[in-house]
Write a protein that holds these residues in place. Structure first.
Motif, PDB file in Angstrom:
ATOM      1  N   VAL A 186      25.505  49.311  23.267  1.00 28.13           N
ATOM      2  CA  VAL A 186      26.197  48.026  23.211  1.00 28.13           C
ATOM      3  C   VAL A 186      27.671  48.359  23.056  1.00 28.13           C
ATOM      4  CG1 VAL A 186      26.348  45.781  22.097  1.00 28.13           C
ATOM      5  CG2 VAL A 186      24.180  47.031  22.086  1.00 28.13           C
ATOM      6  N   ALA A 187      28.485  47.897  24.011  1.00 29.11           N
ATOM      7  CA  ALA A 187      29.888  48.304  24.034  1.00 29.11           C
ATOM      8  C   ALA A 187      30.788  47.108  23.768  1.00 29.11           C
ATOM      9  CB  ALA A 187      30.227  48.920  25.384  1.00 29.11           C
ATOM     10  N   GLY A 188      31.843  47.353  23.015  1.00 28.07           N
ATOM     11  CA  GLY A 188      32.810  46.302  22.725  1.00 28.07           C
ATOM     12  C   GLY A 188      34.171  46.632  23.286  1.00 28.07           C
ATOM     13  N   GLY A 189      34.902  45.602  23.698  1.00 28.27           N
ATOM     14  CA  GLY A 189      36.247  45.789  24.227  1.00 28.27           C
ATOM     15  C   GLY A 189      37.258  44.984  23.441  1.00 28.27           C
ATOM     16  N   ARG A 190      38.386  44.737  24.068  1.00 28.34           N
ATOM     17  CA  ARG A 190      39.454  44.023  23.388  1.00 28.34           C
ATOM     18  C   ARG A 190      38.989  42.651  22.899  1.00 28.34           C
ATOM     19  NH1 ARG A 190      44.687  45.490  24.657  1.00 28.34           N
ATOM     20  NH2 ARG A 190      44.112  45.674  26.851  1.00 28.34           N
ATOM     21  N   GLY A 191      38.061  42.046  23.649  1.00 29.27           N
ATOM     22  CA  GLY A 191      37.552  40.726  23.281  1.00 29.27           C
ATOM     23  C   GLY A 191      36.837  40.700  21.943  1.00 29.27           C
ATOM     24  N   VAL A 192      36.475  41.860  21.431  1.00 25.30           N
ATOM     25  CA  VAL A 192      35.762  41.926  20.150  1.00 25.30           C
ATOM     26  C   VAL A 192      36.723  41.713  18.972  1.00 25.30           C
ATOM     27  CG1 VAL A 192      34.425  43.520  18.672  1.00 25.30           C
ATOM     28  CG2 VAL A 192      33.879  43.304  21.080  1.00 25.30           C
ATOM     29  N   GLU A 193      37.972  41.890  19.244  1.00 21.65           N
ATOM     30  CA  GLU A 193      39.082  41.496  18.357  1.00 21.65           C
ATOM     31  C   GLU A 193      39.281  42.311  17.091  1.00 21.65           C
ATOM     32  OE1 GLU A 193      39.066  37.253  17.744  1.00 21.65           O
ATOM     33  OE2 GLU A 193      39.345  36.885  19.889  1.00 21.65           O
ATOM     34  N   GLY A 194      38.366  43.156  16.697  1.00 20.33           N
ATOM     35  CA  GLY A 194      38.636  43.942  15.486  1.00 20.33           C
ATOM     36  C   GLY A 194      37.377  44.540  14.898  1.00 20.33           C
ATOM     37  N   GLU A 195      37.546  45.162  13.739  1.00 23.58           N
ATOM     38  CA  GLU A 195      36.412  45.829  13.109  1.00 23.58           C
ATOM     39  C   GLU A 195      35.298  44.858  12.764  1.00 23.58           C
ATOM     40  OE1 GLU A 195      37.609  48.580   9.937  1.00 23.58           O
ATOM     41  OE2 GLU A 195      39.323  49.075  11.217  1.00 23.58           O
ATOM     42  N   LYS A 196      35.683  43.643  12.377  1.00 24.60           N
ATOM     43  CA  LYS A 196      34.676  42.629  12.049  1.00 24.60           C
ATOM     44  C   LYS A 196      33.808  42.339  13.261  1.00 24.60           C
ATOM     45  CE  LYS A 196      36.328  39.600   8.396  1.00 24.60           C
ATOM     46  NZ  LYS A 196      37.655  39.010   8.661  1.00 24.60           N
TER      47      LYS A 196
ATOM     48  N   GLY B 102      32.967  41.528  25.798  1.00 18.84           N
ATOM     49  CA  GLY B 102      34.426  41.384  25.722  1.00 18.84           C
ATOM     50  C   GLY B 102      35.152  42.536  26.373  1.00 18.84           C
ATOM     51  N   ILE B 103      34.586  43.016  27.486  1.00 16.11           N
ATOM     52  CA  ILE B 103      35.199  44.093  28.272  1.00 16.11           C
ATOM     53  C   ILE B 103      35.466  43.545  29.669  1.00 16.11           C
ATOM     54  CG2 ILE B 103      34.722  46.335  29.376  1.00 16.11           C
ATOM     55  CD1 ILE B 103      33.186  47.142  26.893  1.00 16.11           C
ATOM     56  N   SER B 104      36.696  43.730  30.143  1.00 15.42           N
ATOM     57  CA  SER B 104      37.040  43.112  31.426  1.00 15.42           C
ATOM     58  C   SER B 104      36.412  43.854  32.603  1.00 15.42           C
ATOM     59  CB  SER B 104      38.554  43.044  31.583  1.00 15.42           C
ATOM     60  OG  SER B 104      39.102  44.349  31.580  1.00 15.42           O
ATOM     61  N   GLY B 105      36.150  45.147  32.419  1.00 16.65           N
ATOM     62  CA  GLY B 105      35.550  45.897  33.516  1.00 16.65           C
ATOM     63  C   GLY B 105      36.574  46.546  34.429  1.00 16.65           C
ATOM     64  N   ALA B 106      37.708  46.944  33.847  1.00 16.91           N
ATOM     65  CA  ALA B 106      38.722  47.681  34.614  1.00 16.91           C
ATOM     66  C   ALA B 106      38.068  48.931  35.209  1.00 16.91           C
ATOM     67  CB  ALA B 106      39.868  48.100  33.688  1.00 16.91           C
TER      68      ALA B 106
ATOM     69  N   ILE C  38      34.039  42.766  35.445  1.00 21.70           N
ATOM     70  CA  ILE C  38      32.790  43.332  34.921  1.00 21.70           C
ATOM     71  C   ILE C  38      31.587  42.632  35.561  1.00 21.70           C
ATOM     72  CG2 ILE C  38      32.665  41.771  32.885  1.00 21.70           C
ATOM     73  CD1 ILE C  38      31.743  45.463  32.686  1.00 21.70           C
ATOM     74  N   PHE C  39      31.752  41.360  35.950  1.00 23.44           N
ATOM     75  CA  PHE C  39      30.625  40.642  36.566  1.00 23.44           C
ATOM     76  C   PHE C  39      30.288  41.195  37.957  1.00 23.44           C
ATOM     77  CE2 PHE C  39      31.917  37.261  33.462  1.00 23.44           C
ATOM     78  CZ  PHE C  39      30.756  37.310  32.712  1.00 23.44           C
ATOM     79  N   ASP C  40      31.231  41.906  38.563  1.00 20.31           N
ATOM     80  CA  ASP C  40      30.943  42.504  39.881  1.00 20.31           C
ATOM     81  C   ASP C  40      30.020  43.706  39.771  1.00 20.31           C
ATOM     82  OD1 ASP C  40      32.658  40.649  40.922  1.00 20.31           O
ATOM     83  OD2 ASP C  40      34.385  42.018  40.960  1.00 20.31           O
ATOM     84  N   ILE C  41      30.018  44.352  38.600  1.00 21.18           N
ATOM     85  CA  ILE C  41      29.159  45.524  38.474  1.00 21.18           C
ATOM     86  C   ILE C  41      27.959  45.256  37.581  1.00 21.18           C
ATOM     87  CG2 ILE C  41      30.838  47.340  39.011  1.00 21.18           C
ATOM     88  CD1 ILE C  41      31.363  47.655  36.068  1.00 21.18           C
ATOM     89  N   ALA C  42      27.874  44.045  37.017  1.00 18.39           N
ATOM     90  CA  ALA C  42      26.791  43.732  36.083  1.00 18.39           C
ATOM     91  C   ALA C  42      25.501  43.402  36.822  1.00 18.39           C
ATOM     92  CB  ALA C  42      27.184  42.563  35.204  1.00 18.39           C
TER      93      ALA C  42
END
Ligand SMILES: Cc1cc2nc3c(=O)[nH]c(=O)nc-3n(C[C@H](O)[C@H](O)[C@H](O)COP(=O)(O)OP(=O)(O)OC[C@H]3O[C@@H](n4cnc5c(N)ncnc54)[C@H](O)[C@@H]3O)c2cc1C
Ligand SMILES: Nc1ncnc2c1ncn2[C@@H]1O[C@H](COP(=O)(O)O)[C@@H](O)[C@H]1O
Lengths: 259, 397
Positions: free
Chosen positions: B281-291, B341-345, B369-373
């Protein structure tokens, strides 16, 4: 301290894409960039020189346009750039590449520390660094995430492992390959850019480095690429709609085999 | 050298489109080869007019008597008291290759106090275990491990040597291949034998998985490859299998090292290697922080998986670098990858697009990210992720 950094020019990943419709490589205007890991290797070399004195040489093997990354390296702090370029190098795999770089380095003089990136992003092999070290009979460590200490006699570094890290000490001369965590590369200064523009970039040919014909290019490469093809496209694909709860329910339904 | 037969070339441009390196252009109705040509040969296959050909300079390596090299070898990686799981995967694929070739499968096990592991390697498929048990091998050191492997390979002459594409495998094997003058293919995801001549066909992703390449080493032995963890299936261990343990004495001189390992640190967070788990399970900038990452972690735990991250999340300091997936991080291929919360760059995508199933959770329906999901959920991850964790938990009951 005499430092040398191996830098490769690579196609920018964002340009090398598969056209989802035709499933062929779409590469309109493939731009070339400095291999990202090599940027970190360069930065570390420049930092060591700033602390210890000495010079930083940037070395690249590639077609004539690879000169661009050497200018960029000078802009980012390298003292000089040297290009090894010859049509006879074409088709080199990592075995022939490490041979060629080793020959070039021996031609240039002796160095206390050689830095490489962990891997080049076009081939992702991570083989040239260790290969080069073994050709030059240098102690080496790969995937260095932190430099702890360096002086004339040795260097102490943290080597990233799959489950943590090792603290390793090597005598100099030695070779390191580095990962991104080691530093934050600087942006080129104005002065650096000026210097880069004016710099002479010497070009060494196969003859200049005394390379044996049968060790370079395709002839010197034990590996052969026999087929290049597109990966299989993903089967069944779905973007769900509805409320969060409805989407989650649909997902769970589809993921049944994985839960 | 790539040669164009101008008589035959019809200027159709197929080769230009085929070339991954932008090395061919059609000028005045004829293909012209530029400096970036790597002689990969894909244009030669694509050319319907038969106008392209690769001309090889004479190789000075001389011909190796290929029949002198026999058997399939697996480097058994041992660290912190366990044999790396990838070793069992290699024995699985190695068994298949060995049976196809009608030759034995062997494991090479260097280490200190590792005698007890031999039975498990035999149960996992090995016919022979070459055991090198010496205190000098207690800690992994590039030079010593490299010399031990090189020495054994020169002595026993296997036709194929496989190692895991792990931190250790990718560090030690290139050195060995270089000194043996052997071809080495990195990070393979497919291995086969060509029945006619026993050539190992090594398939691997290039350009971050955008293309696949099959590589062979026609004239040299051994044929060496590092193999990506989690791609090959291990055999069901069979304790009834029998095999032989060959204890090898290594010349003391080969065990001297210039490298000193001062300390080995196993970090709690890195206990699980994200390259060796089935669910990420991967988090990106959209995850906003440690919380936010606490939510990601809960979902990962619910799925029995581990946590990964985009570079944006790592650079923000929410999670450490060994969790980073992508071009400047790790390449992973789990069965299930849930990107939150990962854009999929593309720099992220190249590290995860070979996952079997990719789930994307993103509130922006246009995110790449929806193009590769495989499956996409358009919504707020702070709502979706906990809900998903809860429903999975309920399902288990
Ligand atoms: C040389 C180089 C190397 C690189 N190497 C890597 C690498 O190894 N790995 C890597 O990952 N990147 C790498 N990058 C960076 C890459 O280009 C991207 O910048 C990075 O992947 C973006 O991370 P992200 O998707 O987390 O952040 P963003 O691109 O900012 O995306 C965040 C996403 O989260 C979504 N979002 C925000 N809030 C929510 C919410 N509440 N609910 C749902 N969705 C939400 C947004 O819609 C957006 O799509 C590299 C870049 C360069 C130049
Ligand atoms: N042609 C080249 N010129 C200079 N350095 C190179 C070249 N190829 C590889 N390297 C160096 O070796 C490292 C590993 O490359 P690779 O083994 O190709 O993944 C790179 O990060 C560079 O530092």
């Amino acid at each position: 301290m005499e430092l040398l950094v191996c830098i490769k020019q690579v196609p920018d990943a964002k340009d090398v894409r598969l056209d989802p419709k035709t499933n062929t490589l779409a590469r309109d205007g493939v731009e070339s960039i400095m291999n990202p890991f090599d940027r970190h290797a360069l930065e570390e070399a420049v930092r060591i020189r700033e602390e210890q004195g000495g010079t930083v040489t940037a070395l690249s093997m590639g077609p004539p346009q690879a000169e661009e990354v050497l200018r960029e390296a000078i802009a980012c702090g390298a003292d000089r750039g040297v290009l090894v370029s010859d049509r006879a190098f074409a088709g080199a795999d990592t075995w022939a590449t490490s041979y060629t770089l080793a020959r070039a380095i021996e031609t240039l003089g002796s160095f206390d520390l050689i830095l490489c990136g962990k891997q080049a992003i076009d081939g992702d092999t991570a083989q040239v660094g260790p290969g080069l070290a073994s050709r030059m009979n240098l102690p080496y460590v790969t995937c260095v995430q932190k430099r702890r200490q360096v002086d004339d006699t040795g260097i102490e570094v943290e080597r990233m492992m799959d489950d943590g890290y090792d603290v390793v000490r090597l005598p100099l001369p030695a070779l390191l390959t580095v990962v991104k965590d080691i530093n934050e590369p600087r942006v080129p200064s104005l002065k650096g850019k000026m210097k880069a523009r004016k710099a002479e970039i010497p070009v060494l040919s196969a003859a200049d480095i005394g390379a044996e014909k049968e060790c370079i290019g395709l002839a010197g490469s034990p590996t052969r690429v026999v087929n290049v093809f597109s990966p299989e496209p993903r089967g069944d694909r779905k973007i769900f709609t509805g409320t969060a709860e409805e989407q989650v329910d649909q997902l769970i339904e589809h993921l049944r085999d994985y839960l | 050298m790539l040669k164009v037969d101008s008589e035959k070339c019809i200027g159709c441009g197929v080769c230009e489109d085929q070339c991954a390196f932008g090395a061919i252009t059609v000028e005045d109705g004829c293909a012209v080869v530029g400096d970036t040509c790597t002689l990969c040969g894909s244009c030669v296959d694509a050319c319907e007019a038969g106008a392209l050909r690769i001309e090889e300079a004479e190789s000075g390596r001389g011909t190796v008597d290929l029949s002198q090299w026999q058997g399939i070898w697996v480097f058994a990686e041992f660290r912190h008291g366990v044999v790396a799981p990838v070793t069992h995967e290699l024995l699985g694929v190695g068994r298949r290759l060995a049976d196809q070739r009608g030759v034995p499968l062997s494991a090479v096990l260097p280490g200190s106090g590792v005698r007890g592991e031999c039975d498990a390697l035999i149960a996992a498929g090995a016919d022979t275990v070459y055991l090198v048990d010496d205190p000098a091998l207690a800690r992994y050191r590039e030079d010593v491990y490299g010399r031990v492997l090189e020495d054994l390979i020169r002595c026993y002459r296997p036709e194929v040597v496989l190692a895991g594409a792990t931190a250790i495998g990718r560090s030690v094997i290139p050195q060995v291949a270089t000194r043996l003058g052997a071809g080495l293919t990195a990070d393979c995801t497919g291995l086969d034998i060509r029945p006619e001549d026993g050539t190992l066909l090594q398939t691997r992703p290039a350009f971050g998985g955008n293309i696949m390449a099959t590589i062979e080493c026609p004239d040299t032995r051994p044929q060496m490859a590092t193999v990506r963890p989690k791609v090959m299936a291990p055999l069901e261990p069979d304790p009834a299998r029998t095999g032989q343990v060959v204890e090898v004495e290594i010349d003391a001189g080969l065990l001297e090292s210039r490298v000193e390992v001062l300390e080995t640190v196993v970090s709690e967070a890195e206990q699980v290697n994200i390259q060796e788990v089935e669910v990420l399970v991967a988090g990106g900038r959209g995850v906003e922080g440690e919380k936010g990452f606490a939510l990601i972690r809960e979902l990962a735990e619910e799925l029995g998986g581990a946590v990964a991250a985009s570079r944006a999340a790592v650079d923000s300091g929410w999670i450490s670098y060994p969790h980073q997936v992508g071009q400047t991080g790790k390449t992973v291929c789990p069965k299930l990858y849930i990107a939150c919360g990962i854009s999929g760059a593309v720099q992220h995508a190249v590290g995860m697009q070979s996952a079997e199933v990719v789930v994307a959770i993103n509130r922006d329906a246009d995110a790449p990210i929806f193009d590769i999901a495989t499956y996409g959920l358009v919504g707020d991850l702070f709502e979706v992720v906990p809900l998903l964790a809860k429903k999975i938990q309920e399902r288990k009951k």
